[in-house]
Design an enzyme around this catalytic site. Structure first.
Site, short mmCIF file in Angstrom:
data_model
loop_
_atom_site.label_atom_id
_atom_site.label_comp_id
_atom_site.label_asym_id
_atom_site.label_seq_id
_atom_site.Cartn_x
_atom_site.Cartn_y
_atom_site.Cartn_z
N TYR A 199 -3.47 -25.66 -75.41
CA TYR A 199 -2.09 -25.37 -75.80
C TYR A 199 -1.61 -24.11 -75.08
O TYR A 199 -0.58 -24.13 -74.40
CB TYR A 199 -2.03 -25.19 -77.32
N PHE B 180 9.52 -31.59 -86.11
CA PHE B 180 10.08 -30.68 -87.12
C PHE B 180 11.25 -29.87 -86.54
O PHE B 180 12.38 -29.95 -87.03
CB PHE B 180 8.93 -29.79 -87.63
#
Ligand code: UDP
Length: 322
Positions: free
Chosen positions: A145, A11
């Site tokens: 993450y 994206f």
């Protein structure tokens, strides 16, 4: 310039590739297509100033010829994507960072790391300045993450400060806009797709938790300015829009803008989901002369228009994930 963008089919990455090409640069896009999509870069494929390499950033990267800049954006960024293969997510951040740093050292290129507001974890102060060291759980579902991105910053510190690589670190806060995947799983795309396809809007927890949403073009502008900041600008810099909204407020805005009359359904709050998030962007202002220009209301209009045309073309989007 000749520029490498890892994660360039994602994206953010695809928006960045288009912007760099429009400025007259040559761009090499490296992407594993684990979460990136060829559809995002279809308008670039076949151009002489663009090259696509399908490769995982975990593997050593070899590029022939000179490189001026490397943007390291390769990593799944939506919680429900990065938690699917947590060990791979962690390796992507750590090995990916080291691979781009070694490439930058060999090519004498500048290298920018896409870090994240997740390095602040569930913050105890608001807004979050870069000096805040965070409140992160090392032993939980988001750790793959958060800790991967924190470790990557550590590698950037070592290569930047002790090995002479010209490094940049952007701590990116929640970003949204056209080109997000309908099944991305993050809150803005979920709510818009749900509203446009007549499904209840899925609120995790009470919906009182907050996020600050930055429109993608503003964010890409910040990344480019940071990359080109004066020599030695190696400290992490927050990039985000300080406008702060509860998840419930966001749901209400999406319902109003789409004209949908749909209920809200509540699901459990995911473990370690941060209760608040808002960037202090004083450093970005002082160093880069940067501040976002697109308010949430306007950015949502553009994003809703994008998803409307996607859904019109394809019928129902792919599987929605609650
Ligand atoms: N969220 C929600 N409904 C959704 C998706 C997300 O209520 O369908 C919440 C999520 O629990 C979090 C916030 O929205 O509090 C932002 O989530 P997102 O996954 O977009 O990004 P995060 O900031 O958590 O990485």
């Amino acid at each position: 310039m000749r520029i490498l963008v890892t994660g360039g089919a994602g994206f953010l990455g695809s928006t960045l590739c288009k912007r760099l090409i429009s400025e007259g640069n040559r761009v090499i896009c490296l992407d594993s297509l684990v979460t990136g999509r060829l559809a995002n870069i279809s308008e670039l494929i076949g151009r002489r100033d663009f090259r696509f390499i399908r490769q995982d950033v975990i593997k050593p990267i070899s590029i022939e010829g000179p490189l001026d800049e490397i943007y390291n954006l390769a990593c799944p960024a939506s919680p429900n994507k990065y938690e699917r293969d947590p060990v791979h997510t962690f390796r992507t951040s750590i090995f990916g960072a080291e691979n781009v740093l070694q490439l930058a050292a060999a090519k004498k290129a500048r290298v920018l790391q896409a870090s994240t507001s997740e390095v602040y974890g569930d913050p105890e102060l608001s807004p979050q300045p870069e000096s805040y060291r965070g409140s992160v759980n090392t032993f939980g579902p988001r750790a793959c993450y958060d800790e991967g991105k924190r470790g990557a910053e550590t590698l950037f510190y070592e290569y930047g400060i002790h090995r002479g690589v010209e490094t940049r670190i952007a701590r990116i806060f929640n970003t949204y806009g056209p080109q997000m995947a309908a099944d991305d799983g993050r809150v803005v795309s979920n709510f818009i797709v749900q509203a446009l396809t007549g499904q209840p809007l899925t609120i995790y927890g009470t919906g009182e938790q907050t996020r600050s949403f930055c429109y993608v073009d503003d964010l890409v502008d910040g990344l480019i300015r940071l990359m080109r900041a004066p020599e030695g600008s190696k400290m992490p810099v927050n990039l985000g829009n300080p406008g702060e909204f509860t998840v419930k407020e966001l749901a209400q805005m999406v319902l109003e803008k789409t004209g949908a009359k749909l209920p809200l359904v509540h699901f459990d709050l995911p473990k370690d989901d941060p209760r608040q998030r808002r960037p202090d962007i004083g450093l970005a202002g002082a160093l880069l002369g940067w501040a976002p220009t697109v308010p949430l209301s306007e950015g949502l209009d553009r994003t809703i228009a994008y998803f409307r045309s996607e859904i019109d073309q394809e019928g129902m989007p792919r599987e929605m994930e609650a």
